[in-house]
Design an enzyme around this catalytic site. Structure first.
Site, PDB file in Angstrom:
ATOM      1  N   TRP A  24       0.797  -1.220   0.000  1.00  0.00           N
ATOM      2  CA  TRP A  24       0.000   0.000   0.000  1.00  0.00           C
ATOM      3  C   TRP A  24       0.832   1.275   0.000  1.00  0.00           C
ATOM      4  CZ3 TRP A  24       1.916   2.121   4.352  1.00  0.00           C
ATOM      5  CH2 TRP A  24       2.375   1.246   5.344  1.00  0.00           C
ATOM      6  N   ASN A  25       2.149   1.173   0.246  1.00  0.00           N
ATOM      7  CA  ASN A  25       2.896   2.409   0.516  1.00  0.00           C
ATOM      8  C   ASN A  25       3.185   3.232  -0.739  1.00  0.00           C
ATOM      9  OD1 ASN A  25       4.629   0.351  -0.207  1.00  0.00           O
ATOM     10  ND2 ASN A  25       6.351   1.176   0.924  1.00  0.00           N
ATOM     11  N   LYS A  47      -3.116  -8.259  -7.637  1.00  0.00           N
ATOM     12  CA  LYS A  47      -3.878  -8.229  -6.369  1.00  0.00           C
ATOM     13  C   LYS A  47      -3.303  -7.065  -5.568  1.00  0.00           C
ATOM     14  CE  LYS A  47      -4.173  -9.158  -2.325  1.00  0.00           C
ATOM     15  NZ  LYS A  47      -4.402  -8.130  -1.281  1.00  0.00           N
ATOM     16  N   PRO A  48      -3.975  -5.894  -5.636  1.00  0.00           N
ATOM     17  CA  PRO A  48      -3.448  -4.753  -4.870  1.00  0.00           C
ATOM     18  C   PRO A  48      -3.664  -4.955  -3.384  1.00  0.00           C
ATOM     19  CG  PRO A  48      -5.450  -4.133  -6.078  1.00  0.00           C
ATOM     20  CD  PRO A  48      -5.228  -5.589  -6.334  1.00  0.00           C
ATOM     21  N   GLY A  62       5.945  -6.814  -0.327  1.00  0.00           N
ATOM     22  CA  GLY A  62       5.288  -6.652   0.967  1.00  0.00           C
ATOM     23  C   GLY A  62       6.255  -7.005   2.081  1.00  0.00           C
ATOM     24  N   SER A  63       5.713  -7.414   3.216  1.00  0.00           N
ATOM     25  CA  SER A  63       6.563  -7.678   4.376  1.00  0.00           C
ATOM     26  C   SER A  63       7.288  -9.019   4.232  1.00  0.00           C
ATOM     27  CB  SER A  63       5.701  -7.691   5.632  1.00  0.00           C
ATOM     28  OG  SER A  63       4.773  -8.744   5.540  1.00  0.00           O
ATOM     29  N   GLU A  99       9.999  -8.867  -3.107  1.00  0.00           N
ATOM     30  CA  GLU A  99      10.504  -7.529  -2.767  1.00  0.00           C
ATOM     31  C   GLU A  99       9.977  -7.216  -1.373  1.00  0.00           C
ATOM     32  OE1 GLU A  99      12.481  -5.710  -4.510  1.00  0.00           O
ATOM     33  OE2 GLU A  99      12.385  -6.607  -6.495  1.00  0.00           O
ATOM     34  N   CYS A 119      10.050   1.452   1.651  1.00  0.00           N
ATOM     35  CA  CYS A 119      10.897   0.282   1.901  1.00  0.00           C
ATOM     36  C   CYS A 119      12.366   0.672   1.825  1.00  0.00           C
ATOM     37  CB  CYS A 119      10.570  -0.828   0.916  1.00  0.00           C
ATOM     38  SG  CYS A 119      10.647  -0.285  -0.787  1.00  0.00           S
ATOM     39  N   GLU A 168      12.038  -3.393  11.090  1.00  0.00           N
ATOM     40  CA  GLU A 168      11.561  -2.294  10.245  1.00  0.00           C
ATOM     41  C   GLU A 168      10.493  -1.500  11.014  1.00  0.00           C
ATOM     42  OE1 GLU A 168       9.004  -3.229   6.810  1.00  0.00           O
ATOM     43  OE2 GLU A 168      10.364  -2.014   5.588  1.00  0.00           O
TER      44      GLU A 168
HETATM   45  P1  NAD Z   1       1.980  -7.279   3.627  1.00  0.00           P
HETATM   46  O1  NAD Z   1       2.995  -8.349   3.646  1.00  0.00           O
HETATM   47  O2  NAD Z   1       1.075  -7.141   4.797  1.00  0.00           O
HETATM   48  O3  NAD Z   1       1.001  -7.428   2.365  1.00  0.00           O
HETATM   49  C1  NAD Z   1       1.486  -7.369   1.036  1.00  0.00           C
HETATM   50  C2  NAD Z   1       0.471  -7.981   0.115  1.00  0.00           C
HETATM   51  O4  NAD Z   1       0.406  -9.388   0.350  1.00  0.00           O
HETATM   52  C3  NAD Z   1      -0.946  -7.465   0.304  1.00  0.00           C
HETATM   53  O5  NAD Z   1      -1.545  -7.300  -0.957  1.00  0.00           O
HETATM   54  C4  NAD Z   1      -1.623  -8.589   1.097  1.00  0.00           C
HETATM   55  O6  NAD Z   1      -3.012  -8.640   0.923  1.00  0.00           O
HETATM   56  C5  NAD Z   1      -0.946  -9.800   0.486  1.00  0.00           C
HETATM   57  N1  NAD Z   1      -0.970 -11.013   1.301  1.00  0.00           N
HETATM   58  C6  NAD Z   1      -1.080 -11.128   2.650  1.00  0.00           C
HETATM   59  N2  NAD Z   1      -1.038 -12.428   3.014  1.00  0.00           N
HETATM   60  C7  NAD Z   1      -0.892 -13.150   1.880  1.00  0.00           C
HETATM   61  C8  NAD Z   1      -0.757 -14.539   1.598  1.00  0.00           C
HETATM   62  N3  NAD Z   1      -0.751 -15.461   2.564  1.00  0.00           N
HETATM   63  N4  NAD Z   1      -0.604 -14.923   0.312  1.00  0.00           N
HETATM   64  C9  NAD Z   1      -0.574 -14.020  -0.690  1.00  0.00           C
HETATM   65  N5  NAD Z   1      -0.704 -12.686  -0.486  1.00  0.00           N
HETATM   66  C10 NAD Z   1      -0.851 -12.250   0.782  1.00  0.00           C
HETATM   67  O7  NAD Z   1       2.790  -5.933   3.346  1.00  0.00           O
HETATM   68  P2  NAD Z   1       2.224  -4.454   3.343  1.00  0.00           P
HETATM   69  O8  NAD Z   1       1.998  -4.052   4.764  1.00  0.00           O
HETATM   70  O9  NAD Z   1       1.122  -4.325   2.358  1.00  0.00           O
HETATM   71  O10 NAD Z   1       3.464  -3.645   2.750  1.00  0.00           O
HETATM   72  C11 NAD Z   1       4.469  -3.077   3.539  1.00  0.00           C
HETATM   73  C12 NAD Z   1       5.742  -3.881   3.395  1.00  0.00           C
HETATM   74  O11 NAD Z   1       6.132  -3.905   2.039  1.00  0.00           O
HETATM   75  C13 NAD Z   1       6.911  -3.245   4.135  1.00  0.00           C
HETATM   76  O12 NAD Z   1       7.651  -4.253   4.780  1.00  0.00           O
HETATM   77  C14 NAD Z   1       7.735  -2.630   3.012  1.00  0.00           C
HETATM   78  O13 NAD Z   1       9.093  -2.475   3.320  1.00  0.00           O
HETATM   79  C15 NAD Z   1       7.512  -3.602   1.912  1.00  0.00           C
HETATM   80  N6  NAD Z   1       7.767  -2.999   0.606  1.00  0.00           N
HETATM   81  C16 NAD Z   1       8.845  -3.430  -0.104  1.00  0.00           C
HETATM   82  C17 NAD Z   1       9.131  -2.880  -1.333  1.00  0.00           C
HETATM   83  C18 NAD Z   1      10.287  -3.368  -2.153  1.00  0.00           C
HETATM   84  O14 NAD Z   1      10.268  -3.145  -3.353  1.00  0.00           O
HETATM   85  N7  NAD Z   1      11.276  -4.031  -1.589  1.00  0.00           N
HETATM   86  C19 NAD Z   1       8.313  -1.869  -1.848  1.00  0.00           C
HETATM   87  C20 NAD Z   1       7.229  -1.426  -1.103  1.00  0.00           C
HETATM   88  C21 NAD Z   1       6.970  -2.018   0.128  1.00  0.00           C
END
Ligand code: NAD
Length: 483
Positions: A138-139, A162-163, A213-214, A235, A269, A358
């Site tokens: 989402w960031n 899948k946003p 994501g995380s 990522e 990130c 983080e």
């Molecule tokens: P998150 O891990 O909570 O969610 C990311 C995505 O994964 C969401 O769309 C979520 O619905 C989906 N998801 C959750 N559980 C899942 C599962 N079991 N299977 C498949 N999909 C699933 O992360 P967030 O809070 O949305 O994003 C923040 C994190 O993203 C931070 O850690 C940030 O550093 C990282 N990030 C990294 C980059 C990069 O390029 N390295 C860029 C932006 C953000």
């Protein structure tokens, strides 16, 4: 009454209802994949030139509606409008780069067949996977996923995105705009909902997964992909360090470290979270940093925390850092219900959770070091390895070369993210694989080795008719070559 399950998004600044979306059902995810598979066949069979023309047309449409895109980003992410506009502009830069460069980096490559196979011609094709499932955060709800979507499309794949459940609006808009250009094919589809919808994309068998994501979720995604032998790219997060040598331009270093740590409410990130500054200049650096930090304000220079749960993590980290370190700017009172004012704390022990996990908030932890050797060791002593920033007039390259991370900026921050040509990604807990650049194009294809005889030799090696004389030739040539 409709029995479609839904979820809602909320304005991060006020908590007011923003929009309600359907939760894509398991069956609908499967149907999307079936449609995408059809689109992928059509798309992969087009020439690079035709794909480039379609993607550039899409990009022209995106940029012509920059204001509309920025509105959608602002509404659900809570970031200032100028940041949202910059995000759209940079995202368009990537669409253009991927569209223009795919034919060059993904063209077939001829390979030397070697002495023993001198009669053969050999080349490597880059083949699109088919349907790429992009799961986003989402960031940076447009910039981040476009780094996968644009490169996967340019490489000849269809995409299902899948946003994040916090920011689906811009994702839906992206798919709608591409549908305006290519109405007859499902090149980019959106599925909406929480993590289980992302999991369904994997369960129903997309051909490649690109996850941002995380780290915790990345591990679940990777496990699910491995179960099904689906290739994946991850990522993830970071705890990015800034290293400041004694010969650094301290004003520039302070200005950019502050921006890197606080912009987007610290939700980047690749944003600075730790600063290691040479002790000869530490006091002066902190003075400048403090002065600058007092000039910025949550709600003006950056927005609210997008995800309410992030506030709990920021609170825990600020408490932890203040327990061991010294306050420079802000304190526990800086963390509001939705907005977080800048917080800068010094002398926090390296093993404190606030130094290792983080934070994803506008919090900078600054420690002084004896020399850059110590700074490098501390910068590398983390589970993460995403990006870093180095400030030195003379030693930038030398320091950068010793950092265990995917991206380093010297006397600057963040700029690599806006360069189509530069790969983006991390090592260790920050992930694997790359988006952007030639590496980002290659990531969405696999190599197919193709060989063919140019002429037939009297010696057959791959036949039961192989003679003792042929064996002798092989062993003799091998001995000459490898002795
Ligand atoms: P998150 O891990 O909570 O969610 C990311 C995505 O994964 C969401 O769309 C979520 O619905 C989906 N998801 C959750 N559980 C899942 C599962 N079991 N299977 C498949 N999909 C699933 O992360 P967030 O809070 O949305 O994003 C923040 C994190 O993203 C931070 O850690 C940030 O550093 C990282 N990030 C990294 C980059 C990069 O390029 N390295 C860029 C932006 C953000």
């Amino acid at each position: 009454m409709s029995d479609v399950a839904t979820f809602s998004t909320f304005d991060p600044a006020t908590g007011q209802l923003c929009h309600t979306y359907p939760i894509t059902s398991d069956e609908e995810v499967a149907q999307s994949i079936a449609r995408a598979s059809q689109a992928a066949i059509w798309w992969a069979n087009l020439s690079f030139r035709k794909r480039r023309a379609i993607l550039l047309k899409w990009n022209a449409l995106l940029i012509s509606r920059l204001a509309e895109a920025a509105d959608l980003i602002v509404a659900e992410s809570g970031k200032p409008r100028s940041d949202a506009e910059l995000e759209v502009a940079i995202a368009c830069e990537h669409v253009a780069w991927a569209a223009r460069n795919a034919s060059f980096y993904l063209r077939p490559h001829h390979r030397f067949p070697g002495l023993l196979m001198a009669n053969m011609s050999a080349h490597v094709d880059r083949v699109p996977f088919g349907v790429v499932g992009v799961i986003g955060p989402w960031n940076y709800p447009m910039f981040t996923p476009i780094g996968s979507i644009a490169y996967a499309l340019a490489a000849g794949n269809a995409v299902i995105f899948k946003p994040s459940e916090f920011t689906p609006g811009i994702g839906i808009w992206l798919a709608e705009t591409l549908t305006e250009i290519v109405p007859e094919h499902h090149l980019l589809q959106i599925v909406t909902g929480a993590g289980n919808v992302g999991a369904a994309l994997i369960n129903h068998g997309v051909d490649k997964v690109s996850f941002t994501g995380s780290t915790a979720t990345a591990k679940k995604v990777a496990t699910a992909c491995v179960e099904r032998m689906i290739p994946f790219l991850l990522e993830c997060g970071g705890k990015d360090p800034v290293l400041i040598d004694s010969d650094a331009d301290l004003h520039r270093a302070a200005e950019h470290a502050l921006w890197s740590g606080m912009a987007n409410a610290g939700q980047s990130c690749i944003g600075a979270e730790r600063v290691y500054v040479h002790h000869d200049v530490a006091e002066r650096f902190l003075e400048i940093l403090k002065e600058r930090a007092h000039e910025i304000k949550a709600g003006v220079n950056y927005g609210a925390a997008t995800r309410p749960a992030q506030i709990e993590i920021i609170t825990r980290h600020v408490d932890d850092a203040l327990k061991y370190g010294q306050q420079v700017v802000g304190d526990q009172n800086s963390v509001g219900e939705r907005f977080v004012e800048p917080v800068i704390i010094t002398n926090v022990p390296e093993d404190a959770p606030s130094m290792r996990e983080e934070t994803f908030g506008p919090v900078l932890l600054v420690n002084s070091v004896r020399d850059m050797k110590e700074a490098i060791a501390k910068a590398n002593d983390t589970p993460f390895g995403l990006a870093a920033s180095v400030w030195s007039r003379r030693n930038g390259e030398q320091i950068a070369s010793q950092l265990h991370c995917g991206m380093v900026s010297i006397n600057s921050v963040f700029t690599f993210a806006a360069m189509g040509s530069m790969p983006f990604g991390g090592v260790k807990d920050s992930g694997m694989g790359r988006i952007h650049g030639p590496e980002g194009l290659l990531e969405f294809t696999y190599p197919r080795s193709v060989v063919k005889p140019r002429f037939h030799l009297p010696l057959e090696f791959t036949s039961f008719k192989r003679t003792l004389f042929a064996d002798k030739i092989i062993t003799t040539l091998s001995r000459i070559k490898h002795k």
